[in-house]
Enzyme design. Structure first.
Site, PDB file in Angstrom:
ATOM      1  CD1 TRP A 181      -2.552   1.925   1.427  1.00  0.00           C
ATOM      2  CD2 TRP A 181      -3.212   0.144  -0.044  1.00  0.00           C
ATOM      3  NE1 TRP A 181      -3.869   2.149   1.017  1.00  0.00           N
ATOM      4  CE2 TRP A 181      -4.290   1.067   0.093  1.00  0.00           C
ATOM      5  CE3 TRP A 181      -3.380  -0.906  -0.590  1.00  0.00           C
ATOM      6  CZ2 TRP A 181      -5.588   0.980  -0.720  1.00  0.00           C
ATOM      7  CZ3 TRP A 181      -4.761  -1.206  -1.270  1.00  0.00           C
ATOM      8  CH2 TRP A 181      -5.478   0.001  -1.409  1.00  0.00           C
ATOM      9  CD  GLU A 240      -5.359   5.007   0.191  1.00  0.00           C
ATOM     10  OE1 GLU A 240      -6.130   4.760  -0.403  1.00  0.00           O
ATOM     11  OE2 GLU A 240      -5.021   4.851   1.493  1.00  0.00           O
TER      12      GLU A 240
END
Ligand SMILES: *[C@@H]1O[C@H](CO)[C@@H](O)[C@H](O)[C@H]1NC(C)=O
Ligand SMILES: *[C@@H]1O[C@H](CO)[C@@H](O)[C@H](O)[C@H]1NC(C)=O
Ligand SMILES: *[C@@H]1O[C@H](CO)[C@@H](O)[C@H](O)[C@H]1NC(C)=O
Length: 657
Positions: A181, A240
C-alpha cells in the site's frame, strides 16, 4: 412508506447502542425530525422518478431535505458492529467502513483519514445538536481508536517510536492490513486528533473534564506527538498515490497542533512541543502557494509530475475553517483571497476535463473531481469533491455576512469577476450594491454544486464515490461513507451551522525562517477508555477553552537538536540511541529515528530534536539501520551535559564515525 420509515428508525439505532440509553431517550426530538424528513424524502423520490434524467429533479432545498435523512442513516449503516450495511461482517464497534463494497472496488476496510473526517463531522454535529446516539457513537470511536493505535502494522509499532500511527488502513476487525500500500500517510494522526479534540471539548464544556483527560487525551496525545515528530517527512497524499508532501496533510497537521495545544492547556498538560513546532508547519504550508498562477500546488517534494491543481487544496481550506479568523489568508481560511483564487483555478481545471461540464458558463458550478490527471476508473468527478467546493462557498458566505463586508484583493479579483464582472478591488460593505451582488451570485453558485450532485445522484439518495465524467452515472464504491459526510457538512454550513473555533488566531506568527523542526516524543499504549454512564448535556458546566500559553519559562526539558551527517544508501536509516530514557536507554528497539527531510547528496543531513531532562549527563551513538541489520558508530561513545533549564534549543553537529 410506513415500512420505509420503520426501517429507517430501526437502522438509525445500531442494536448495540440501543441498550446504552433508555427507550424514551432513544427517539429524541432530533430523530423524530429526521424520520419526518425521511418521509418527505421518500415522497420526493416517488415524484421525481417520472422526470427525464436531464431535467433537474428538485430545487436545491427540497433535494437537500430528502438527502439529509438518507445521509445520516447511511453513515450509521457503515459503522460497526451493527450498522445496517455491515452487520454480521465482523466490524469492530466504532469502526467506520469506507464502503460496504468488497469487490470492484474492495473498500471493506477502515481508513484512519476517512474515519476521522466522518467523526469530525459527527462531533461538530453533537456540539450543534445533542443526541444520545451521537454521544454514544463518539465514545465508541474513542474506544476503537485507542485499540487501533496499539495495532502493530507494516508502518511500525506504537510505543517505540510511534511510526505505526502513520499506517493508513486496517481490517474492519482492527487487525493490521499486510498488503502492499502507499504508506505511511501522515494525515491520519492529525485528523484523528482533531476529531477527538472536538469530542474532548464537548465533554469539558459539559463538565466532564476527567472523562476527557482519562479516556480521550491519551489517544490524542499519541497523535499530536506523531505529528510534531514526523510532519516534515514525506508520505503518501490523501488519495494514496503521491509520495511527497501534501498540502492537505500539512494544513491539517498545523490545525491539530494548535487545537491540541489549546486542549492540552485546558487539561493542564504540557504544550511547548506543539506550540514550538506549529509555526514551522504553517511556514512550510505557505510554500505550496504558486503566486504566478494563484493556487496551492497540492503535492510537492515528489508530486511535480502533476499540475497540483487538486481538490486536496479545497478540502484543506474547508477542514481548516474557523469563522473567528474571518478571511485570514495566514491560516488559509475558505474566504481568504488565496483560497478563493485557488478555488477558481482548481474548479476551472475541471471545466474542460469532463464531458458533463461542457458548455457550462464560467459563472456556474461544475462537476469536481480529485485532479484532472486522475486515471482511477478513468478519472471522474467525485461527490465529496463537488460537495467540498460548495462547502467552501457556504463557509465564505457565513463569514462575509458575519463581518458585514467583502474584501476583494488583486489575488481574488479574478474569482469575483466570474460572478460579478463589474467588481473592483476594495472592501465592499453590507448595503452596497457590489456586496449584495456578490452575496446573491455566490449563493447561487454554491447551490449550483449541490445541484450538480443532485442531478447525478440517484433518487433514492444512495451516494457512490464517483459519477461518470461523460454520462454522470454514479460509479466506483457504492455508499461511500465520506460522500454522505461531505454532503452533511456542506449543507450544515448552508443552514448557517458554524463549527466551534479551533483557536486559529493563536500561536500563528510566522517565524522569520521556516525550519525543519521535528521533535521526538514518547508514545504509550492508551488505556481502554471507560466512559462513565450519564454523560448528559450540561452546557457551560466546564471551563471556557484556555488561551494557549506561548513562550517558555524554566523548562524541565531542554530541546536538543541532533544533526548527523551520514551518507546512506536507499533503504538505510539513521537512528539515535543513548543512556538517558529520552534516548531509549541504549535499547536499539527504542532508538529515535532521524529525519532525512534535509538530506542532499552534497550535505547528507539526518536530524531530530529531542527534549531531554535539564542537567542530564548524556552518552549517545548513532546507528545505521537496514531492515533488521544494525551498524553502530565506532567507539568512544559521544557525550555531553544538557545545560540547566534553558529555553534555547541546543544543537549537536556530528559526522558518522
Ligand atoms: C437541531 O435539532 C432540532 C430538532 O430536530 C432541529 O429543529 C434543528 O434544526 C437542529 N439544529 C441544528 C443546528 O442542526
Ligand atoms: C521540511 O521543511 C522544510 C522547511 O519548511 C521544507 O523546505 C521541506 O520541503 C520540508 N520537507 C518535507 C518532506 O516536509
Ligand atoms: C558506551 O556505552 C555503553 C553503554 O553504557 C557501554 O557498554 C560501552 O562500553 C561504552 N563504550 C565505551 C567505549 O566506553
Amino acid at each position: 412508506m410506513a415500512a420505509f420509515a420503520d426501517y429507517l428508525l430501526q437502522d438509525l439505532i445500531p442494536a448495540s447502542a440501543a441498550s446504552a440509553f433508555n427507550v424514551s431517550g432513544l427517539i429524541s426530538p432530533a430523530m423524530h425530525a429526521l424520520s419526518t424528513l425521511a418521509l418527505l424524502g421518500a415522497c420526493a423520490v416517488q415524484s421525481a422518478l417520472g422526470l427525464p434524467s436531464n431535467v433537474q429533479k428538485r430545487d436545491t432545498s427540497s433535494w437537500i431535505q430528502g438527502q439529509t435523512p438518507v445521509s445520516w442513516r447511511k453513515i450509521f449503516c457503515n459503522i460497526g458492529p451493527d450498522g445496517c450495511l455491515v452487520r454480521g461482517r465482523n466490524v469492530a464497534p466504532g469502526v467506520v467502513v469506507a464502503s460496504p463494497s468488497q469487490s470492484e472496488p474492495d473498500y471493506f476496510y477502515t481508513w484512519t483519514r476517512d474515519a476521522a473526517l466522518v467523526y469530525k463531522g459527527l462531533a461538530d454535529a453533537l456540539s450543534a445538536n445533542y443526541t444520545g446516539q451521537l454521544n454514544y457513537e463518539m465514545q465508541q470511536f474513542v474506544i476503537s481508536q485507542a485499540k487501533q493505535q496499539a495495532v502493530g502494522n507494516p508502518s511500525g509499532g506504537l510505543v517505540n517510536d510511534g511510526a505505526g500511527l502513520g499506517e493508513p488502513k486496517f481490517m474492519v476487525d482492527l487487525k493490521e492490513f499486510r498488503g502492499e500500500w502507499g504508506r505511511p500517510q501522515r494525515d491520519g494522526p492529525p485528523l484523528r486528533a482533531i476529531a477527538l479534540i472536538r469530542y474532548a471539548k464537548w465533554l469539558i464544556s459539559n463538565g466532564y473534564k476527567t472523562a476527557a483527560l482519562n479516556n480521550v487525551w491519551p489517544v490524542i496525545k499519541n497523535d499530536l506527538t506523531y505529528t510534531a515528530q514526523y510532519w516534515n517527512q514525506t508520505g503518501f497524499d490523501l488519495w494514496e498515490e503521491v509520495p511527497g508532501s501534501s498540502f492537505f496533510t500539512i494544513v491539517s497537521s498545523h490545525r491539530a497542533l494548535i487545537e491540541g495545544a489549546q486542549l492540552a492547556a485546558t487539561l493542564g498538560q504540557p504544550t511547548r512541543v506543539y506550540t514550538t513546532v506549529a509555526p514551522h508547519v504553517l511556514c512550510f504550508a505557505h510554500s505550496f502557494w504558486n503566486p504566478q498562477q494563484g493556487y496551492f500546488v497540492s503535492n510537492i517534494n515528489g508530486g511535480e509530475y502533476r499540475s497540483g491543481k487538486d481538490a486536496n487544496s479545497i478540502l484543506a481550506t474547508i477542514h481548516n475553517f474557523d469563522a473567528t479568523a474571518g478571511c485570514d489568508a495566514n491560516t488559509f481560511q475558505p474566504c481568504s483571497d488565496k483560497a478563493l483564487s485557488n478555488h477558481k483555478v482548481t474548479v476551472d481545471s475541471f471545466r474542460s476535463a469532463y464531458g458533463i461540464n461542457r458548455g457550462v458558463p464560467q459563472n456556474k458550478a461544475v462537476a469536481v473531481g480529485r485532479y484532472t490527471e486522475d486515471v482511477f476508473y478513468n478519472g471522474n468527478p467525485w461527490f465529496l469533491a463537488t460537495f467540498a467546493a460548495a462547502e467552501q462557498m457556504y463557509d465564505s458566505l457565513l463569514v462575509w455576512k458575519q463581518q458585514k463586508s467583502i474584501t476583494v484583493t488583486s489575488t481574488s479579483l479574478a474569482f469575483f469577476r466570474d460572478h460579478v464582472p463589474s467588481v473592483t478591488v476594495g472592501t465592499h460593505a453590507a448595503g452596497s450594491t457590489l456586496y449584495d451582488q456578490i452575496i446573491s451570485a455566490i449563493t447561487a453558485y454554491a447551490d449550483g454544486f449541490i445541484d450538480v450532485a443532485a442531478k447525478y445522484a440517484p433518487a433514492n439518495g444512495d451516494l457512490n464515490e464517483q459519477y461518470n465524467r461523460n454520462t454522470g452515472v454514479p460509479l466506483a464504491a457504492p455508499d461511500l461513507t465520506w460522500s454522505y459526510s461531505a454532503f452533511l457538512t456542506a449543507t450544515a454550513r448552508r443552514d448557517g451551522v458554524i463549527p466551534a473555533s479551533w483557536g486559529s488566531t493563536q500561536g500563528n506568527a510566522l517565524p522569520s525562517q521556516c525550519q525543519r523542526l521535528e521533535i521526538a516524543g514518547s508514545y504509550s499504549l492508551p488505556p481502554t477508555p471507560a466512559f462513565p454512564s450519564g454523560l448528559d448535556p450540561n452546557p457551560g458546566a466546564g471551563p471556557a477553552p484556555s488561551t494557549i500559553p506561548t513562550g517558555c519559562t524554566n523548562p524541565e526539558k531542554v530541546f536538543v537538536t541532533f544533526n548527523q551527517r551520514a551518507s546512506t544508501a536507499f533503504g538505510q536509516n539513521i537512528r539515535l540511541v543513548g543512556n538517558v530514557p529520552e534516548l531509549g536507554g541504549w535499547n536499539t528497539d527504542k532508538s529515535i529515528p532521524l529525519s532525512a527531510s534535509g538530506y542532499k547528496s552534497n550535505d547528507p543531513l539526518w536530524t531530530i530534536t529531542v527534549p531531554i531532562a535539564a542537567g542530564s549527563n548524556v552518552q549517545y551513538k548513532f546507528i545505521r539501520v537496514q531492515g533488521s541489520q544494525v551498524t553502530w558508530e565506532s567507539d568512544p561513545n559521544r557525550s555531553f551535559t544538557v545545560p540547566a533549564a534553558t529555553c534555547n534549543i541546543q544543537t549537536r553537529n556530528d559526522n558518522w564515525k
